[in-house]
Enzyme design. Sequence first.
Site, short mmCIF file in Angstrom:
data_model
loop_
_atom_site.label_atom_id
_atom_site.label_comp_id
_atom_site.label_asym_id
_atom_site.label_seq_id
_atom_site.Cartn_x
_atom_site.Cartn_y
_atom_site.Cartn_z
N SER A 168 15.89 -25.65 -14.42
CA SER A 168 16.77 -26.76 -14.06
C SER A 168 16.03 -28.07 -14.25
O SER A 168 14.80 -28.12 -14.17
CB SER A 168 17.21 -26.63 -12.60
OG SER A 168 17.84 -27.82 -12.14
N TYR A 181 15.00 -25.75 -3.78
CA TYR A 181 15.58 -25.49 -5.10
C TYR A 181 14.70 -26.10 -6.19
O TYR A 181 14.39 -25.46 -7.20
CB TYR A 181 17.00 -26.04 -5.17
CG TYR A 181 17.71 -25.72 -6.46
CD1 TYR A 181 17.76 -26.64 -7.51
CD2 TYR A 181 18.33 -24.49 -6.65
CE1 TYR A 181 18.40 -26.34 -8.69
CE2 TYR A 181 18.96 -24.18 -7.84
CZ TYR A 181 19.01 -25.10 -8.84
OH TYR A 181 19.64 -24.80 -10.03
#
Length: 821
Positions: A168, A181
């Site tokens: 990501s 995350y």
Amino acid sequence: MCVENERGEGQEQSRVDDVDWIRQPLLFRVKTRKVAVITGGASGIGEATAKEFIRNGAKVIIADVQDDLGHAVAAELGPDAAYTRCDVTDEAQIAATVDLAVARHGHLDILYNNAGITSSSVGPLASLDLADFDRVMAVNARAVLAGIKHAARVMAPRRAGSILCTASVAGLIGSEVPHAYSVSKAAAIGVVRSAAGELARHGVRLNAISPHGIATPLAMRGFGDVLAWADAERLKRVIEEDMNELEGAKLEAEDIARAAVYLASDEAKYITGHNLVVDGGFTVGKRLNGQEQSRVDDVDWIRQQFLLCVKTRKVAVITGGASGIGEATAKEFIRNGAKVIIADVQDDLGHTVAAELGPGSAYTRCDVTDEAQIAATVDLAVARHGHLDILYNNAGITSSSVGPLASLDLADFDRQQGGEMPHAYNVSKAAVISVVRSAAGELARHGVRLNAISPHGIATPLAMRGFGDVLAWADAERVRRLIEEDINELEGATLEAEDIAKAAVYLASDEAKYVTGHNLVVDGGGRSRGVRPMFSSGLADRLFSSSASSSKRLEGKVAVITGAVGGIGKATAKEFVRNGAKVIIADIQDDLGRAMAAELGADAASYTHCDVTVEADVAAAVDLAVARHGRLDVVYSNAGIPGAAAPPTLAALDLDDYDRVMAVNARSMVACLKHAARVMSPRRAGCILCTASSTAVIGDLAAPAYCVSKAAVVGMVRAVARRLARDGVRVNAISPHIIPTALATRVISETFPAASAEEVRRMVTREMQELEGASLEVEDVARAAVFLASDEAKFVTGHNLVVDGGFTVGKDLLRNPPSFA
């Protein structure tokens, strides 16, 4: 060979002859159809990829925990797809899924580690739920490694295969995304970088894909937690429009699926260890605005706990402080006036070190795998001394799992969590750097600095054990020689724990008051010329005073500084002289230069005219230093110009202005590097510094020509550092953020002609800054230069020291965030 037969002999040549080759499905250009396993394949990116793989001729195993969705997708895709339940946190289920593909189709060509979860812990760091962190890391990082392990198990013997991992943009740049995350995705990238080299030697490729936000069910849930004020439609618009940099395009799951098809296909047969960023340019730039500050003006929870007290001695907690780097740092902190809590699990050693250091230190047992013990250690410092100023997270272990990926012990990986070094260790250290990048932005807004130090090999007890496991054939002396000599790039220098301790003192001190979110890499090194004791004046001077230490850290050194008559150059010349150096001031402002040299004293400074765009002038300045002082130890290539204000569009870019800026800011630094090396390399000693800029780290901060020129400076440093290291010469860059000098104020005024003088001042000193309670001054950059030029930094080379108050570590998700967000 079977691999050649499978790929199709002569396939590449046939593409030249066959005009229709590009119309063939990417995964169907071989005699045997490819077989793929996709985790998290029942929805979102995974579902889109399964469909795209089937469309391109592959056979697919959809692996997920969403049984109904998985069966439905498999039925929709037809006989070439099958569903199996796979909880990726369970290694046995991953192994079974891989084995299912081989049992059903005879081989496995592609594994796509796509399964992931978001974090429910979206508040400030003080409220971070470590159980949630563990869950996120288990799915997003640990499971990736497990997938790679078992895919490699069946691919390596065939010497063919492609493994993909969904990372990501959150793993690349700090943002409002939950820390867990971000760290997990950075760890996934770390996994790829760690394992790609080994797998490449077995014909297996390993790559990551880092998408920006897509309105998948997972993303909608995750952003819903972060943006609790937004309804579903607003969330969708936030993801698809507000966070999007690329005009006229919208990122969709199918775009990631097509990237996966490319990387999995033979079209990408020479791409491995790569992170393909699919973000529409989001991570390349950051806008200058003051909106980040307004969000946290009413929050002071961290500042209340991290008081910067200038009237009392600083208090530090050092984990892993009983031996190695931790012990050396404890001693250096004590020597510089701090009070230290040594936190470790080596009780006997810890008590011994504390007794040796005297009443300024104390030992406490702290197992850093137990959050309660960490909290108790922090509370002990506050209870005993009234405050805590420095926490050095230094505790660490090596990995005992040193074989190939297929034999990786995931229990050992769990202990690590948290080249040739064990994968678990590499991944754990990549995660540490990610923690720093993820959290630095938030902490900066509360006046707290967060940095990492990345040392090369040191023959500490920990390293001796770790390398001993990797090199089981070597005795202790051979292991020590390998660490201190064989893996060292620079002739004549040995990295020692004390060098890391001195780097820690610098980063903990007020001299580094504007350095945050940074990873100080200590992995090269200059030729050691007898390192002197650290600082006679103590940490009280270093940490509490706005002036530099009175110790002569550059005693006997000779320096040339270009652009030395004003701004950073002038401050550095003064700081160098104050620290015992003799300085050649090189500039084109003759009257100011002579006056400055007279102010610094005839014995300490002299002026020479030097137009850095003229190579002969640069060479003459270098030769003058040698002729006058018999040697040259430091060249600081600092001269620079801002160029014209940014044009409204790139189509309007004035290339003549670009040429001028590049000539002064980039080409001249090549000249400085060249002529400094000319006189330093034969002596096998020296230090070269170059002023870069925060614009070299993140785009969209200044005019294109200036940004390009400073990026070129950093590129040059990286390009030449290794070669010069072999000659005992260190080369580093310093990248300051904007400083309210006359030059910077003029540039901002030209960029914003409608702004008043007060508005320009506020922009420079407040709205373009991140770090609460501090203002960047030229003296801060000068002190960074003193550190890098001194023997304290004798093992730092090829590094870009970013002095920006954390500005470049984070970026808001929204281009125009609402004021109530």
